[in-house]
Design an enzyme around this catalytic site. Structure first.
Site, PDB file in Angstrom:
ATOM      1  N   ARG A 121      14.247   4.347   1.225  1.00 57.26           N
ATOM      2  CA  ARG A 121      13.105   4.239   0.295  1.00 57.26           C
ATOM      3  C   ARG A 121      13.392   5.006  -0.997  1.00 57.26           C
ATOM      4  NH1 ARG A 121       9.911   3.895   5.200  1.00 57.26           N
ATOM      5  NH2 ARG A 121       9.841   6.162   5.471  1.00 57.26           N
ATOM      6  N   CYS A 161      16.608  -3.428  12.507  1.00 56.58           N
ATOM      7  CA  CYS A 161      16.381  -2.288  13.396  1.00 56.58           C
ATOM      8  C   CYS A 161      16.718  -2.650  14.838  1.00 56.58           C
ATOM      9  CB  CYS A 161      14.942  -1.794  13.285  1.00 56.58           C
ATOM     10  SG  CYS A 161      13.691  -3.034  13.695  1.00 56.58           S
ATOM     11  N   ASP A 212      12.685  -6.275   5.438  1.00 58.15           N
ATOM     12  CA  ASP A 212      12.803  -5.313   6.539  1.00 58.15           C
ATOM     13  C   ASP A 212      11.911  -5.777   7.688  1.00 58.15           C
ATOM     14  OD1 ASP A 212      13.315  -3.096   8.081  1.00 58.15           O
ATOM     15  OD2 ASP A 212      11.963  -1.767   6.975  1.00 58.15           O
ATOM     16  N   TYR A 261       7.413   4.597   9.873  1.00 55.87           N
ATOM     17  CA  TYR A 261       8.857   4.384   9.999  1.00 55.87           C
ATOM     18  C   TYR A 261       9.601   5.465   9.224  1.00 55.87           C
ATOM     19  CZ  TYR A 261       7.544  -0.187  11.822  1.00 55.87           C
ATOM     20  OH  TYR A 261       7.003  -1.204  12.583  1.00 55.87           O
ATOM     21  N   ALA A 304       5.397 -13.229   5.614  1.00 50.29           N
ATOM     22  CA  ALA A 304       6.456 -12.825   4.691  1.00 50.29           C
ATOM     23  C   ALA A 304       7.493 -13.925   4.518  1.00 50.29           C
ATOM     24  CB  ALA A 304       7.118 -11.543   5.193  1.00 50.29           C
ATOM     25  N   GLN A 327       2.497   0.686  15.220  1.00 50.61           N
ATOM     26  CA  GLN A 327       3.944   0.555  15.142  1.00 50.61           C
ATOM     27  C   GLN A 327       4.611   1.905  15.330  1.00 50.61           C
ATOM     28  OE1 GLN A 327       1.814  -1.087  13.390  1.00 50.61           O
ATOM     29  NE2 GLN A 327       2.552  -3.082  12.720  1.00 50.61           N
TER      30      GLN A 327
END
Length: 393
Positions: free
Chosen positions: A211, A335, A295, A204, A278, A199
């Site tokens: 965070r 995003c 997210d 990220y 998820a 990724q």
């Protein structure tokens, strides 16, 4: 130099500082430009608007790098742009003793469209996003070597992007010592990401500030980190004093690495990692979490996918609201550049109504300051997040 002449009515955004020339704005290409060539962009009267590299057949055939006629796009230019980018991060306090993982060069935001450079400790990960920049990779590598002097430079270019931009990507270490994993610290938390996890460049970094906020909110709460990747939100929440954290991702390797990172940071006793869907986890939770982070991966990779993505965001918001205990917090992220803050907020409101919940937006967050955005480049503000309070209706 070949030139790209714009149509009347399509000049204003470029003149005002937007770095992209869209295909529908182009009247004609003069001078025999080929893929990767440096071209000038001019208005219908021939006035110079800027210069960049040319990709025929692309939806964005030119991304402007300079606005004048005289700057040479040579080794000195690339070194100066890298030095400027590093200077900006230094003014932000990056890197630091606590954080040595960050975005070092952010494409248009640092005047180098088509180039991403992330720092992982003493290694750099590079992504090329245009054919023109790829053709000048030796200049890029030399500039990074001269200014940063990393132990290693890795190429992490997306195969999909390379295909769109009509070049063959490199992969792995292109300069320096061999690297098996990307090791770095973020706000004192340690991470080790194997190269098999693909990724972005490996992590990220754009969510660093959010965070930190989640860490503040997590104390004493039961937390769900949906679409967790390696659980950076989950680990931050655990360090913040969360009572219990569940991190869910569909990648078995991401879950395994996340568990290892949690152990490295001494929070393995409070974070559980699970391989799974998820969406199903959110549906099954039924109001049992005090703080939910949703997210997901990019749902609208193009403008054409926007409407379908908004339906998906509304459904995600509905499920996330159902998973959040009344009085709890929901963090909803996007995003997708095509989904702006207003659209994301509307999707949250729609989902809340369907979940028979009442939500109040408390905070709005965006990508971190090491991901700068030119003022005229709205598309550059790709990351949006809402922190909302969820109550029963």
């Amino acid at each position: 130099m070949p030139s790209v002449r714009l149509k009347a009515g399509h000049v204003q955004p470029v003149w005002a500082g937007h770095p992209w020339v869209y295909a529908q704005a182009v009247d004609r290409v003069e001078g025999g430009a080929t893929a990767g060539d440096e071209v000038s962009v001019v208005d219908p009267r021939g006035n110079l608007l800027g210069r960049g590299f040319y990709t025929p057949g692309s939806a964005i055939p030119v991304r402007l790098i300079v606005r004048d006629a005289t700057t040479r796009l040579d080794a000195g230019f690339f070194r100066a742009r890298v030095e400027r980018a590093i200077g900006l991060r230094a003014s932000l306090g990056l890197p630091s003793e606590q954080t040595n993982g960050l975005r070092l060069v952010h494409a248009e935001g640092d005047g180098l469209p088509g180039l991403i450079v992330d720092r992982y400790g003493d290694a750099l990960a590079v992504q090329f996003g245009t054919r023109g920049m790829k053709q000048r990779e030796a200049l890029v590598h030399e500039a990074l070597q001269a200014v940063v002097a990393p132990r290693s430079i890795l190429d992490r270019t997306s195969v999909q992007m390379a295909k769109i931009e009509q070049f063959t990507p490199s992969s792995g270490v292109v300069r320096g010592d061999e690297v098996r994993a990307l090791e770095f610290a973020e706000r004192g938390l340690r991470f080790r990401i194997p190269l098999e996890l693909g990724q972005k460049t490996g992590f990220y970094f754009d969510q660093r500030s959010l965070r930190a906020r989640v860490e503040q909110l997590a104390h004493g709460r039961r937390v769900l980190d949906a679409y967790s990747f390696v659980g950076a939100f989950a680990i931050a929440a655990a360090r913040g004093g969360a009572r219990e954290v569940l991190a869910v991702d569909e990648s078995a390797l991401a879950v395994e690495v996340g568990a290892e990172c949690a152990a490295m940071n001494g929070v393995a006793d409070r974070v559980s990692f699970a391989k799974g869907d998820a969406r199903r986890t959110l549906v099954d939770a039924k109001g049992t979490f005090d703080l939910v982070i949703a997210d997901p991966p990019r749902l609208a990779p193009t403008r054409g996918a926007r409407e379908q993505a908004l339906v998906a965001y509304a459904k995600l918001a509905e499920n996330a609201c159902r998973a959040t205990r009344p009085g709890g917090f929901l963090v909803l992220c996007s995003c997708s550049a095509a989904v702006d803050l207003t659209a994301l907020t509307r999707a949250l409101a729609t989902g809340a109504v369907r979940a028979n919940a009442e939500v109040t937006v408390l905070e709005r967050w965006f990508q971190g300051a090491d991901h700068p955005v030119p003022a005229a480049f709205g598309e550059g503000l790709y990351l949006k997040a809402l922190i909302a309070r969820v109550e029963a209706r």
